[in-house]
Design a protein around this motif. Sequence first.
Motif, short mmCIF file in Angstrom:
data_model
loop_
_atom_site.label_atom_id
_atom_site.label_comp_id
_atom_site.label_asym_id
_atom_site.label_seq_id
_atom_site.Cartn_x
_atom_site.Cartn_y
_atom_site.Cartn_z
N ASP A 29 0.81 -1.20 0.00
CA ASP A 29 0.00 0.00 0.00
C ASP A 29 0.85 1.26 0.00
OD1 ASP A 29 -2.54 -1.42 2.19
OD2 ASP A 29 -2.21 -1.60 0.02
N LEU A 30 2.04 1.22 0.57
CA LEU A 30 2.90 2.41 0.64
C LEU A 30 3.71 2.62 -0.63
CD1 LEU A 30 4.24 2.18 4.31
CD2 LEU A 30 2.45 3.67 3.41
N THR A 31 3.77 1.63 -1.48
CA THR A 31 4.60 1.76 -2.68
C THR A 31 4.15 2.89 -3.60
OG1 THR A 31 5.14 -0.60 -2.60
CG2 THR A 31 5.46 0.54 -4.71
N PRO A 32 2.85 3.04 -3.92
CA PRO A 32 2.46 4.17 -4.79
C PRO A 32 2.82 5.53 -4.20
CG PRO A 32 0.68 2.57 -4.60
CD PRO A 32 1.70 2.19 -3.59
N TYR A 33 2.69 5.65 -2.86
CA TYR A 33 3.00 6.94 -2.23
C TYR A 33 4.49 7.24 -2.32
CZ TYR A 33 -1.70 6.41 -0.39
OH TYR A 33 -3.05 6.26 -0.28
N ALA A 34 5.32 6.22 -2.31
CA ALA A 34 6.76 6.44 -2.45
C ALA A 34 7.09 7.01 -3.82
CB ALA A 34 7.52 5.13 -2.22
N LEU A 36 4.91 8.80 -5.62
CA LEU A 36 4.30 10.12 -5.70
C LEU A 36 5.05 11.17 -4.89
CD1 LEU A 36 0.51 9.22 -5.36
CD2 LEU A 36 1.68 10.01 -7.40
N LEU A 37 5.82 10.74 -3.92
CA LEU A 37 6.46 11.68 -3.00
C LEU A 37 7.35 12.70 -3.69
CD1 LEU A 37 6.83 12.53 -0.09
CD2 LEU A 37 8.69 10.86 0.11
N VAL A 40 5.06 15.30 -5.39
CA VAL A 40 4.34 16.11 -4.41
C VAL A 40 5.29 17.11 -3.75
CG1 VAL A 40 3.08 16.04 -2.23
CG2 VAL A 40 2.59 14.35 -4.01
#
Length: 319
Positions: A29-34, A36-37, A40
């Motif tokens: 679940d944290l992979t897409p946010y990594a 996008l970081l 962003v």
Amino acid sequence: MDTPRKTVGLLGGAPRGTPPRGKSRRRTDLTPYAFLLPGVALFCLVVAYPLSRSLQISFYDWAVVPTQESRFIGFDNYLRGLQDGQFWLSMANVGVYLVVTVPGQIAIGMFLAVLLDARLPARGLFRVLFYLPVVTSWVVVALLFKYLFTTDGGAINWVLHDMLHLVDHNVPWLQQRWTGLLAVCALGIWKGVGWSMVIFLAALTGVSSELKDAAAIDGANAWQRFVNVSLPAIRRTLLFVIVMLIIGGFNVFISILLMTEGGPAGSTEVPLTYMYKQAFDFLDFGYASALSFLLAIVIAVISFVQFHLFRDDAIGARR
């Protein structure tokens, strides 16, 4: 001796060395946010922080010198902008720019797109030539057009006065409001028509050839096929181009700054040049920031109306 362990694994137990399900799901679940970081972070650094900082400055009589203290004045800068006749003159000038350049770019761009959509020789070459001004530097073409419209020695006055004898004196193009705006509008149309052409050309290539052939069999000429077949098919593309050209027209800046410098006496100012001078000539950053947000409100209202046109068009298409 190892048979029971294998049997347990086959019956549903987790094999040795397999991570718990909760940790695996959390890592997934944290992979897409990594990914996008970085984007962003760049957005916050380049857009969000300057925008919030500019909004804060708009409520202050901002002191540029570090030894002086900025004074909070609330909405005074906004009220001053609403009462500033020069600001509203700049808004009127950008309105003239939009009225001239948006229909001009649409009409010429559509005409070129229709021509290049036909089976003509060297279509690829003409597409490149018509699109070339779009990728040319604004500074270069603004200085070029400034030379063309120079009062003494300019190419336009040489053609009108010395060659065709249509005027009895050199026209001071860039020293008058309306002729100066006309010169800037000519540059805007020349530079932007290639972009409109490419968008329209892409839309026209998607129009069904069977519909065109059916209209031709029914006796429709080229103009009738365009009006009754092609134009309705690219209706939403036309609205998109109108929206983008209007938003882009509000951003006119370099051509005014280099060709007329907002003169004479500020008569050819547009909002961006007026804000620029308030900030960097008079060091009134608070007032310039307030004007930028007033302009943003105007653009937001216009965009809201245009998005409703998009929605109504989509509803009509579904019906």
